[in-house]
Design an enzyme around this catalytic site. Structure first.
Site, mmCIF file in Angstrom:
data_model
loop_
_atom_site.group_PDB
_atom_site.id
_atom_site.type_symbol
_atom_site.label_atom_id
_atom_site.label_comp_id
_atom_site.label_asym_id
_atom_site.label_seq_id
_atom_site.Cartn_x
_atom_site.Cartn_y
_atom_site.Cartn_z
ATOM 1 N N ASP A 302 73.579 -16.549 -38.657
ATOM 2 C CA ASP A 302 74.740 -16.060 -39.395
ATOM 3 C C ASP A 302 75.294 -14.768 -38.791
ATOM 4 O O ASP A 302 74.543 -13.932 -38.282
ATOM 5 C CB ASP A 302 74.324 -15.810 -40.846
ATOM 6 C CG ASP A 302 75.479 -15.390 -41.726
ATOM 7 O OD1 ASP A 302 76.416 -16.192 -41.892
ATOM 8 O OD2 ASP A 302 75.444 -14.260 -42.244
ATOM 9 N N GLU A 346 77.065 -18.803 -35.584
ATOM 10 C CA GLU A 346 78.276 -18.687 -36.392
ATOM 11 C C GLU A 346 78.983 -17.426 -35.892
ATOM 12 O O GLU A 346 78.665 -16.319 -36.272
ATOM 13 C CB GLU A 346 77.923 -18.562 -37.880
ATOM 14 C CG GLU A 346 79.138 -18.621 -38.800
ATOM 15 C CD GLU A 346 79.501 -17.272 -39.403
ATOM 16 O OE1 GLU A 346 80.688 -17.073 -39.708
ATOM 17 O OE2 GLU A 346 78.618 -16.412 -39.564
#
Length: 624
Positions: A302, A346
């Site tokens: 993330d 991401e």
């Protein structure tokens, strides 16, 4: 236990959890924690009535504290009572704890990782990164996917289902929809439900919300036995500011940056100091923990743009220390798992080489989310079709940069929250028009090069934004429009996974060819996906006009058969199902191709034609 700490202090350790933390031994439980600036540390817990005078830890010359508690056993609660560098005494969690209490309680729990019921050897020995295989990912939040006892669909959750209560339904759902992998939002322990797990406390402890360590391992094993890969979201960039966790652990910024301007993130969390070797070993070990101990097949990392650039701000420059960490972590994890795991970034930045090997100057990820494709596509489809002709490049631009990285096309949870509206609701127009365009959108997604990811609820055309307190609106299946939408979604998933034209050479120019990328006047896009035995012609019409006898160039002669039309009645469209088109390619050059087909194209719709490769005629030998 004999353990060489050299790799830990060099930032190259990926198994630190096997030494640090709480480990059950013959003579009790041994606790170890790294806190070099603490004045004193005691283990307090249910085994000593939380008395800090009974189990005082000893410090070695490296700043590692340890002690063995004979009375401690599996299931006992504990914390470290730390007298910090400035003299303040704080009860802290064990950074390497394997188990935690269910929030709002936050004590650690002595736990074993032993599990002797694995039966996924075949899966583990044959899994790959999937570059030449179908990868169709189902992203979900375990706490809100299905209802618990006393909870109606779409209503506030009263009970979190455990892994064993979800297992059967999830496997069946993935199989019926052509999902090859599930991706769970973070399963590390976290205090606040509203953070969805992206603000963690215990990086080595599965959250107590969904069941035990053993149940999670059984869950992964069952998914593997069903042929479904398992990916987890992992957060190596920032952590919660709760005082009982990692923040100012020993009275100094042990895990976070020294300077406040670098330490605090845009989410009100603390950024990991990714220049510090001990922090690198901590995070790499945490990543490896889920791969090794739970057999996860990959990690989606993330907020990587916030690691690449200082606070994600390109103007502040590249964070070289963080990039070194990412390269090293990805390399060491690949070595440890024989290159069989998926490492996914991401990343919303344009930093080059995210999926290039670290040895070639890249960051060493296998895949990167294509945020540009997602943003451009959704912005285009939110426009009135009248204006789309001036924004044609929002659709055709993706292939201009596609081969620069190994991209995944994501319609993730981020696109269904915070007032952004769900995928269907982002579409222009009235109810019928929204669904017509959403159907065409999914044809575009599943036939565009790149692996696929969809968040739960996308497959049923959910209209309400995701709320972690509520389950998916499964009752929508009772409505014809949603039922037919899901039917198309399922058929596209199967089409994608069963035809190598859509995945085998995903990242090679050989598998994709534009027919006409520039027909902005009609809002038309057309292209070919090439396979080993069949090719597919895809035509997208993002205008409100239907086009009859529209001509398209094709590469192969033969019969072209319409296999999907998003405006057929079976998908709640306007065209009778029996009006399926077939046409013979004509030997006439069109769009710089040797053959041509002539078809009808539905308004606000998409159509797919397949043509089988013709076998060359056998040449007969003349008798001499």
């Amino acid at each position: 236990m004999k353990y060489n700490t050299k790799a830990f202090f060099e930032g190259r350790e990926i198994q630190a959890y096997k030494y640090f933390g709480a480990h059950i031994e013959k003579n009790g439980v041994t606790f170890r924690v790294y806190a070099p600036h603490a004045q004193t540390i005691s283990v307090v817990g249910s085994f000593n009535n939380w008395d800090d005078t009974k189990n005082v830890m000893k410090r070695d010359f490296q700043g590692i504290w340890s002690c063995t508690v004979k009375e401690a056993k599996e299931g006992d609660l504990y914390k470290f009572r730390v007298k910090q560098a400035g003299g303040e005494t704080v009860d802290k969690i064990d950074p390497y704890a394997f188990r935690s209490e269910l929030r709002p309680n936050n004590a650690c729990v002595v736990a074993s990782l032993e599990y002797n019921k694995w039966s996924d050897e075949k899966w583990m020995s044959t899994r790959t990164k999937g570059f030449d295989k179908p990868v169709n990912i189902y992203e979900l939040n375990l706490g809100s996917w299905m209802k618990g006892d006393g909870t109606k669909e779409g209503e506030i959750i009263e009970h979190f289902l455990h892994y064993d209560e979800i297992e059967k339904n999830l496997i069946q759902h993935c199989k019926s929809h052509g999902f090859t992998h599930v991706e769970f939002m973070p399963l590390c322990e976290f205090p606040f439900d509203g953070s969805w797990g992206y603000q963690c406390t215990c990086y080595f402890a599965p959250t107590a919300r969904y069941g035990t360590i053993e149940k999670l391992k059984h869950f992964v094993n069952a998914l593997h036995k069903a042929g479904i890969g398992v990916i987890m979201d992992f957060v190596p960039v920032h952590f919660v500011t709760d005082n009982y966790a990692l923040r100012y652990y020993d009275g100094t910024p042990l895990y976070e940056y020294d300077k406040a301007e670098d330490a605090y993130s845009e989410w009100g969390t603390l950024n990991f100091n990714l220049w510090r070797e001990e922090v690198r070993s901590f995070l790499m070990s945490a990543a490896n923990f889920w791969l090794e101990e739970f057999h996860f097949d990959g990690l989606r990392m993330d907020a990587i743009s916030n690691a690449i650039y200082w606070k994600g701000n390109k103007d502040r420059g590249v964070n070289e220390g963080a990039c070194i960490f990412l390269r090293r972590m990805n390399h060491l994890l690949n070595v440890a798992h024989n290159g069989s795991i998926m490492l996914i970034a991401e990343d919303s930045s344009d930093f080059p080489g995210v999926t290039r090997l670290g040895s070639d100057g890249g960051l060493g990820f296998d895949y990167k989310w294509d945020m540009g494709w997602m943003n451009d596509t959704l912005k285009y489809l939110a426009m009135d079709p009248i204006y789309r002709q001036w924004h044609h490049n929002k659709i055709n631009f993706s292939m201009a940069y596609f081969y620069s990285e190994n991209f995944i096309l994501p319609f993730s949870h981020d696109e269904t929250v915070h007032g952004k509206a769900t995928i269907v609701n982002k579409m222009w127009g009235n109810y019928n028009d929204k669904f017509a365009q959403a159907r065409a959108l999914y044809v575009y997604m599943f036939t565009h090069p790149g692996k696929k990811l969809n968040f739960m609820g996308n497959e049923i055309g959910q209209m309400r934004e995701w709320d972690e307190k509520k389950t998916c609106d499964w009752f929508l299946r009772e409505m014809p429009m949603h039922d037919s939408f899901e039917k198309l979604f399922m058929e596209l998933g199967k089409l994608y996974t069963k035809n190598d034209a859509f995945f085998e050479k995903d990242y090679s120019w050989e598998s994709f060819k534009w027919i006409d990328a520039d027909n902005n006047k009609q809002n038309l896009f057309s292209y070919i996906r090439r396979g080993s035995t069949k090719d597919f012609v895809v035509v997208l019409n993002f205008s409100t006009n239907a086009y009859t006898n529209q001509q398209f160039g094709v590469e192969r002669k033969g019969k072209y058969k319409e296999i999907i039309n998003t405006q057929w009645h079976c998908y709640s469209g306007t065209i009778p199902n029996e009006q399926k088109q077939t046409c013979q390619a004509i030997k006439l050059e069109k769009h710089n191709m040797p053959y041509m087909i002539e078809i009808n194209v539905p308004a606000l719709g998409a159509t797919i034609f397949e043509v089988r490769h013709q076998k060359p005629k056998a040449t007969q030998k003349k008798e001499g």
